[in-house]
Design a protein around this motif. Sequence first.
Motif, PDB file in Angstrom:
ATOM      1  N   LYS A 175      31.440  40.288  25.571  1.00  0.00           N
ATOM      2  CA  LYS A 175      31.130  39.757  26.444  1.00  0.00           C
ATOM      3  C   LYS A 175      32.619  38.325  25.869  1.00  0.00           C
ATOM      4  CE  LYS A 175      26.137  39.875  27.523  1.00  0.00           C
ATOM      5  NZ  LYS A 175      26.138  40.423  29.029  1.00  0.00           N
ATOM      6  N   LEU A 176      32.893  38.291  25.106  1.00  0.00           N
ATOM      7  CA  LEU A 176      33.982  36.987  24.997  1.00  0.00           C
ATOM      8  C   LEU A 176      35.263  37.220  25.454  1.00  0.00           C
ATOM      9  CD1 LEU A 176      34.820  33.774  24.132  1.00  0.00           C
ATOM     10  CD2 LEU A 176      35.075  35.597  21.361  1.00  0.00           C
ATOM     11  N   LEU A 177      35.666  38.929  24.983  1.00  0.00           N
ATOM     12  CA  LEU A 177      36.848  39.234  26.128  1.00  0.00           C
ATOM     13  C   LEU A 177      36.968  39.702  26.716  1.00  0.00           C
ATOM     14  CD1 LEU A 177      37.120  41.934  22.578  1.00  0.00           C
ATOM     15  CD2 LEU A 177      38.727  40.113  22.885  1.00  0.00           C
ATOM     16  N   ALA A 178      35.005  39.917  27.753  1.00  0.00           N
ATOM     17  CA  ALA A 178      35.789  40.059  29.213  1.00  0.00           C
ATOM     18  C   ALA A 178      35.703  39.004  29.314  1.00  0.00           C
ATOM     19  CB  ALA A 178      34.474  40.421  29.191  1.00  0.00           C
ATOM     20  N   LYS A 179      35.798  37.894  28.970  1.00  0.00           N
ATOM     21  CA  LYS A 179      35.863  36.812  29.779  1.00  0.00           C
ATOM     22  C   LYS A 179      37.469  36.176  29.473  1.00  0.00           C
ATOM     23  CE  LYS A 179      30.794  34.250  29.620  1.00  0.00           C
ATOM     24  NZ  LYS A 179      30.631  33.886  29.193  1.00  0.00           N
ATOM     25  N   LEU A 180      37.773  36.306  27.950  1.00  0.00           N
ATOM     26  CA  LEU A 180      39.060  36.287  28.217  1.00  0.00           C
ATOM     27  C   LEU A 180      40.150  37.495  28.441  1.00  0.00           C
ATOM     28  CD1 LEU A 180      39.456  35.204  24.193  1.00  0.00           C
ATOM     29  CD2 LEU A 180      39.612  33.804  26.166  1.00  0.00           C
ATOM     30  N   ASN A 181      40.105  38.506  28.978  1.00  0.00           N
ATOM     31  CA  ASN A 181      40.419  39.908  29.537  1.00  0.00           C
ATOM     32  C   ASN A 181      40.589  38.768  31.265  1.00  0.00           C
ATOM     33  OD1 ASN A 181      40.781  41.148  28.336  1.00  0.00           O
ATOM     34  ND2 ASN A 181      39.244  42.503  28.708  1.00  0.00           N
ATOM     35  N   LYS A 182      39.193  38.589  31.961  1.00  0.00           N
ATOM     36  CA  LYS A 182      39.405  38.110  33.826  1.00  0.00           C
ATOM     37  C   LYS A 182      40.331  36.491  32.920  1.00  0.00           C
ATOM     38  CE  LYS A 182      36.058  36.489  36.850  1.00  0.00           C
ATOM     39  NZ  LYS A 182      35.045  36.187  36.985  1.00  0.00           N
ATOM     40  N   ILE A 183      40.327  35.701  32.210  1.00  0.00           N
ATOM     41  CA  ILE A 183      41.573  34.434  32.705  1.00  0.00           C
ATOM     42  C   ILE A 183      42.860  35.349  32.153  1.00  0.00           C
ATOM     43  CG2 ILE A 183      41.946  32.512  31.124  1.00  0.00           C
ATOM     44  CD1 ILE A 183      39.076  32.172  30.433  1.00  0.00           C
ATOM     45  N   ILE A 184      43.163  35.905  31.578  1.00  0.00           N
ATOM     46  CA  ILE A 184      44.845  36.338  31.333  1.00  0.00           C
ATOM     47  C   ILE A 184      45.266  37.340  32.009  1.00  0.00           C
ATOM     48  CG2 ILE A 184      45.767  37.002  29.063  1.00  0.00           C
ATOM     49  CD1 ILE A 184      44.320  35.578  27.045  1.00  0.00           C
ATOM     50  N   PHE A 185      44.357  38.266  31.892  1.00  0.00           N
ATOM     51  CA  PHE A 185      45.457  39.857  32.329  1.00  0.00           C
ATOM     52  C   PHE A 185      45.320  39.440  34.217  1.00  0.00           C
ATOM     53  CE2 PHE A 185      44.137  41.721  27.974  1.00  0.00           C
ATOM     54  CZ  PHE A 185      45.404  41.678  27.688  1.00  0.00           C
ATOM     55  N   PRO A 186      46.095  40.485  34.516  1.00  0.00           N
ATOM     56  CA  PRO A 186      45.616  40.026  35.772  1.00  0.00           C
ATOM     57  C   PRO A 186      45.245  41.011  36.373  1.00  0.00           C
ATOM     58  CG  PRO A 186      47.968  41.571  35.168  1.00  0.00           C
ATOM     59  CD  PRO A 186      47.019  40.500  34.313  1.00  0.00           C
ATOM     60  N   SER A 187      44.332  40.680  37.500  1.00  0.00           N
ATOM     61  CA  SER A 187      43.012  42.156  38.557  1.00  0.00           C
ATOM     62  C   SER A 187      44.362  42.891  39.220  1.00  0.00           C
ATOM     63  CB  SER A 187      41.857  41.184  39.297  1.00  0.00           C
ATOM     64  OG  SER A 187      41.639  42.042  39.774  1.00  0.00           O
ATOM     65  N   PHE A 188      43.989  44.160  38.845  1.00  0.00           N
ATOM     66  CA  PHE A 188      45.299  44.754  39.549  1.00  0.00           C
ATOM     67  C   PHE A 188      44.502  45.029  40.970  1.00  0.00           C
ATOM     68  CE2 PHE A 188      46.831  45.594  35.594  1.00  0.00           C
ATOM     69  CZ  PHE A 188      48.427  44.927  36.147  1.00  0.00           C
ATOM     70  N   SER A 189      42.832  45.104  41.146  1.00  0.00           N
ATOM     71  CA  SER A 189      42.349  45.838  42.633  1.00  0.00           C
ATOM     72  C   SER A 189      43.032  44.906  43.596  1.00  0.00           C
ATOM     73  CB  SER A 189      40.610  45.742  42.212  1.00  0.00           C
ATOM     74  OG  SER A 189      40.378  44.692  41.881  1.00  0.00           O
ATOM     75  N   LYS A 190      42.524  43.006  43.196  1.00  0.00           N
ATOM     76  CA  LYS A 190      43.009  42.418  43.821  1.00  0.00           C
ATOM     77  C   LYS A 190      44.034  42.754  44.416  1.00  0.00           C
ATOM     78  CE  LYS A 190      39.837  38.204  42.585  1.00  0.00           C
ATOM     79  NZ  LYS A 190      40.688  36.831  41.738  1.00  0.00           N
ATOM     80  N   SER A 191      45.358  43.518  44.519  1.00  0.00           N
ATOM     81  CA  SER A 191      47.088  43.515  44.400  1.00  0.00           C
ATOM     82  C   SER A 191      46.482  44.809  45.384  1.00  0.00           C
ATOM     83  CB  SER A 191      47.683  43.061  43.455  1.00  0.00           C
ATOM     84  OG  SER A 191      47.686  44.102  42.436  1.00  0.00           O
ATOM     85  N   LYS A 192      45.893  45.282  44.880  1.00  0.00           N
ATOM     86  CA  LYS A 192      45.742  46.670  45.844  1.00  0.00           C
ATOM     87  C   LYS A 192      46.547  47.525  45.163  1.00  0.00           C
ATOM     88  CE  LYS A 192      43.640  44.930  49.794  1.00  0.00           C
ATOM     89  NZ  LYS A 192      44.159  44.627  51.361  1.00  0.00           N
ATOM     90  N   LEU A 193      46.871  47.595  44.107  1.00  0.00           N
ATOM     91  CA  LEU A 193      47.596  49.002  43.247  1.00  0.00           C
ATOM     92  C   LEU A 193      46.750  49.875  43.402  1.00  0.00           C
ATOM     93  CD1 LEU A 193      49.396  49.256  40.890  1.00  0.00           C
ATOM     94  CD2 LEU A 193      48.084  48.348  39.147  1.00  0.00           C
TER      95      LEU A 193
END
Length: 49
Positions: free
Chosen positions: A7-25
């Motif tokens: 759960k901690l890693l999931a929160k860090l992923n949300k902060i650190i890594f880009p969201s590719f669904s928002k950029s419609k990759l």
Amino acid sequence: MKKKLFKLLAKLNKIIFPSFSKSKLEISKAKKWQMAIIGWRYFVTKNSL
């Protein structure tokens, strides 16, 4: 303990890594590093649920 870690890693992923669904990759056009990030985020999300 394991679930809290993921759960901690999931929160860090949300902060650190880009969201590719928002950029419609498109998955078929993703580069190898983008596929690695997608795979990592999937693994962490699956284990945190």
